[in-house]
Design an enzyme around this catalytic site. Structure first.
Site: not given
Ligand code: MOS
Length: 727
Positions: A460, A693-694
């Site tokens: 996504g 992302g994280e």
């Molecule tokens: Mo992420 S928790 O490495 O999809």
């Protein structure tokens, strides 16, 4: 020179496909003769299957077969394993039941409705044993496996001697992956030893690898397609037993079989963020210099697998503190195996650490932001290395200005707006900036188009869009003429989309293969084009899709036409080098929250969020902003609403649906300001991009909890912060 593509707010290259419904997700595929599957899942939480009566199910209309441990084809990979019970759930292997919801049979029929109906006719009887699903009641079973090492820097438990200290226990519940797209798979044995899959996965090559081992097949006999994924957040980083069950059913029936989980099954079959109990002891001098941190964590795992993650890592490296010790244990319960869930262990750990810092700041009567600045780590205190880049102080400053931090009072319960208590809170987040190994191919065609391929995934964030931008800058070719193709196991090897490393890892391969392509074109020119006869390849420059040597210029297209080549293909593998040993590489984030808390009802409304990211070069400001907002929404869920509730009498989840498991909706999501430092990391990769992302989620729940304390004077240490905990 052209305007740089990297750094632009470019629309998604697949945006139109997604919003028009033209994008094909795994369940949209329909191989000829495909049948539909429904699972029969265990209604007990521990014990053995006594009998499975399939008589009625097999007589139901349209049913092809019912497959279970009684008749499933063997999985050769299971037999090769040693009898170590901690190697995952071997599906349909024996009569053992480890958790409620474990698949005991798969029913296959010619329509989905018939499969579901027939599944309801399968009668399973059990010999039930005592189960355990309550972590608090099973702390005596806590253990460490050989990978779970204690950490000590300086003196253990030094916080106990500090003039000012806090000791507290923080709990997070099980949180469940609830992407809109349900998990599942389509399995098709084209021949008895050739398997084609349409999968929901974060890594087609990793699925291929797992199944190669399980079914003892050559890699090239397994094809995995996964072009579009409707959200995954970690749940699709591995192959799950229900997917193997579908593959076994397809093998036995010799027809393609599709399984799509229902929402209830998502709670038991695709992992979850493990519940964790964390104790933090933290101490400082009276002027706020940290002297010791002790972080002890216990988290849940399944009976048959030890799932570990980086719960205590942030406490080791985030702040300049001479004495740190950490301890991490697991408690096995009759549940399925947990899995990474956005920000994985770090998000769990950050809730404890960043809450404890806020509590310490309160004890010190100090601004919690000042406390963090005062204890800023100028070098990585765990690795004792300089950072490749770190703009955390700038991030603190930017975020504080944007949220209006100066309005906050150190004393709680000082501000009100329209009868609501007002509070401000903040927290830091951090995640390792990774760079792995990836291969990409570049095909330049005589019509001027460039196609770059790599077996990457996109769950996504807009992977293809970012890759097109990187390829455009590397080659000078217009973004409109570039395609990036992913999600096919036949493409050059790429790792799973996880750990916030796709731009770094795959982006580097894309950059490098584009440079290699140009070098190849240079070779073709110097060996075959009259205008470049006397030019050394080292003297060629590559500008805007042209080869340039002094005043001589020819377009890449023109070169191919002159050489009568329809296309040129180059493949390159790329990976990080020695820099890892010389630098500590991390992305950092800072989250600020302004909350309203209703004094009578305890309702929390988040009024304003500011999230600042130090993640190097931002390749696409639009998709990066969306990525950050997605993390914030996940963070609101973690802070205020998400909690999978078990009825321990039965070992069963009771809120296993979208109505009762509360994922934040638009009305829960306030105005969110996303700010980027957007400064290139000089070391990590050619783009200078760290992960995003994280860190969008890591720390967020603590910022909300700290804001709630600032508003009310009540410290909630057990997530989620529901109204009952505030009145
Ligand atoms: Mo992420 S928790 O490495 O999809």
């Amino acid at each position: 020179m052209k305007k740089q593509a990297v750094g632009q707010s470019m629309d998604r290259v697949d945006g139109r496909l997604k919003v028009t419904g033209a994008a094909r997700y795994f369940a949209d595929h329909q191989p000829e003769g495909m049948l539909y599957a429904a699972l029969v899942c265990s209604t007990i939480s521990s014990g053995r299957i006594a009998a499975i009566d399939t008589t009625k199910a097999l007589r139901a209309p349209g049913v092809a077969d019912v497959v279970s441990h009684l008749n499933a084809p063997p999985v050769p990979g299971y037999k090769l394993e040693n009898p170590n019970p901690k190697q995952g759930l071997k599906i349909f292997y024996d009569d053992r039941i480890y958790s409620n919801g474990q698949p005991v049979a798969i029913v296959v029929a010619n329509t989905l409705e018939r499969a579901i109906h027939a599944a309801s006719l399968v009668k399973v009887s059990y010999n039930q044993e005592v189960h355990q699903t309550d972590m608090a009641a099973n702390m005596d079973k806590a253990f460490q496996n050989k990978n779970m090492k204690d950490y000590l820097r300086g003196e253990a438990d030094a916080w106990k001697k500090a003039p000012v200290s806090v000791e507290a226990t923080y709990n997070i519940p099980i949180e469940v992956h609830n992407p809109m797209e349900l998990a599942g798979i389509i399995a098709h044995w084209e021949t008895p030893d050739k398997l084609t899959l349409y999968a929901k996965t974060q890594g087609v090559k990793s699925v291929q690898q797992t199944l190669k081992n399980l079914f003892q097949l050559p890699e090239e006999n397994i094809t995995v397609h996964s072009q579009f994924v409707g959200g995954a957040f970690g749940m699709a980083l591995r192959v799950w037993p229900m997917e193997v069950a579908t593959i076994l059913a397809a093998k036995k029936i010799r027809k393609p079989v599709k399984l799509v989980l229902n929402r209830k099954e998502m709670f038991t079959l695709v992992g979850y963020r493990p519940a964790a109990m964390q104790k933090i002891g933290i101490g400082a001098t009276s002027d706020g210099k940290l002297t010791g941190i002790t972080h002890e964590a216990v988290a849940v795992t399944s009976p048959y697998e030890d799932f570990t993650e980086a719960i205590v890592s942030m406490s080791r490296m985030m702040y300049a503190c001479p004495n740190v010790n950490t301890h991490y244990q697991l408690v096995p319960l009759n549940l399925s195996t947990p899995v990474w869930m956005r920000g994985p262990g770090e998000a769990t750990g950050a809730f404890a650490l960043e809450s404890a810092l806020d509590e310490l700041a309160h004890e010190l009567n100090m601004d919690p932001l000042q406390l963090r600045i005062l204890n800023h780590a100028d070098i990585d205190p765990e690795k004792n290395l300089p950072y490749s880049s770190k703009y955390l102080k700038e991030a603190y400053e930017m975020g504080a200005a944007k949220i209006g931090w100066q309005q906050r009072s150190n004393t709680p319960r000082q501000l009100q707006e329209n009868g609501w208590l007002v509070g401000y809170g903040m927290s830091s987040g951090v995640f390792g900036a990774g760079r792995g190994r990836a291969t990409a191919s570049a095909t330049f065609k005589a019509d001027g188009s460039l196609i770059v391929r790599s077996a990457a995934a996109d769950i996504g964030p807009g992977t293809a869009t970012a890759m097109v931008q990187i390829a455009a800058d590397a080659t000078g070719i217009d973004v409109k003429k570039i395609k990036f193709l992913l999600g096919e196991s036949a493409y050059p090897e790429a790792p799973r989309q996880g750990g916030s490393s796709t731009v770094s890892t795959v982006g580097s391969a894309v950059n490098d293969v584009c440079l290699a392509l140009q070098h190849k074109l240079g070779e073709l020119a110097t060996t075959g084009h009259p205008a470049f006869k006397n030019v050394q390849i080292a003297d060629i420059k590559y500008e805007d899709g042209q080869l340039v040597a002094g005043t001589t210029r020819i377009g890449y297209t023109e070169l191919l036409q002159q050489q009568q080549l329809p296309e040129v293909v180059v493949t390159t593998t790329s990976q990080g080098g020695e820099e890892r040993k010389k630098y500590a590489m991390y992305s950092f984030s800072v989250h600020f929250a302004k909350v309203h808390v209703h004094p009578a009802t305890g309702v929390v409304r988040i009024k304003h969020i500011v999230s600042v990211a130090d993640s190097g070069t931002i390749v696409n400001t639009k998709t990066a902003r969306s990525q950050m907002i997605g993390g914030v929404v996940g963070g609101i869920g973690m802070a205020l609403t998400e909690e999978a509730l078990l009825d321990h009498r039965f070992g069963r989840f009771v809120n296993n649906n979208y109505a009762d498991y509360h994922v934040p909706v638009n009305a829960d999501t306030p105005p969110t300001d996303v700010l980027f430092i957007n400064k290139k990391d000089p070391v990590i990769n050619p783009m200078g991009s760290k992960g995003l992302g994280e860190i969008s989620l890591i720390g967020f729940a603590a910022a909300v909890s700290n804001a709630v304390f600032n508003a009310t004077g009540k410290r909630v240490r057990d997530l989620p912060i529901t109204p009952d905990k505030l009145i």
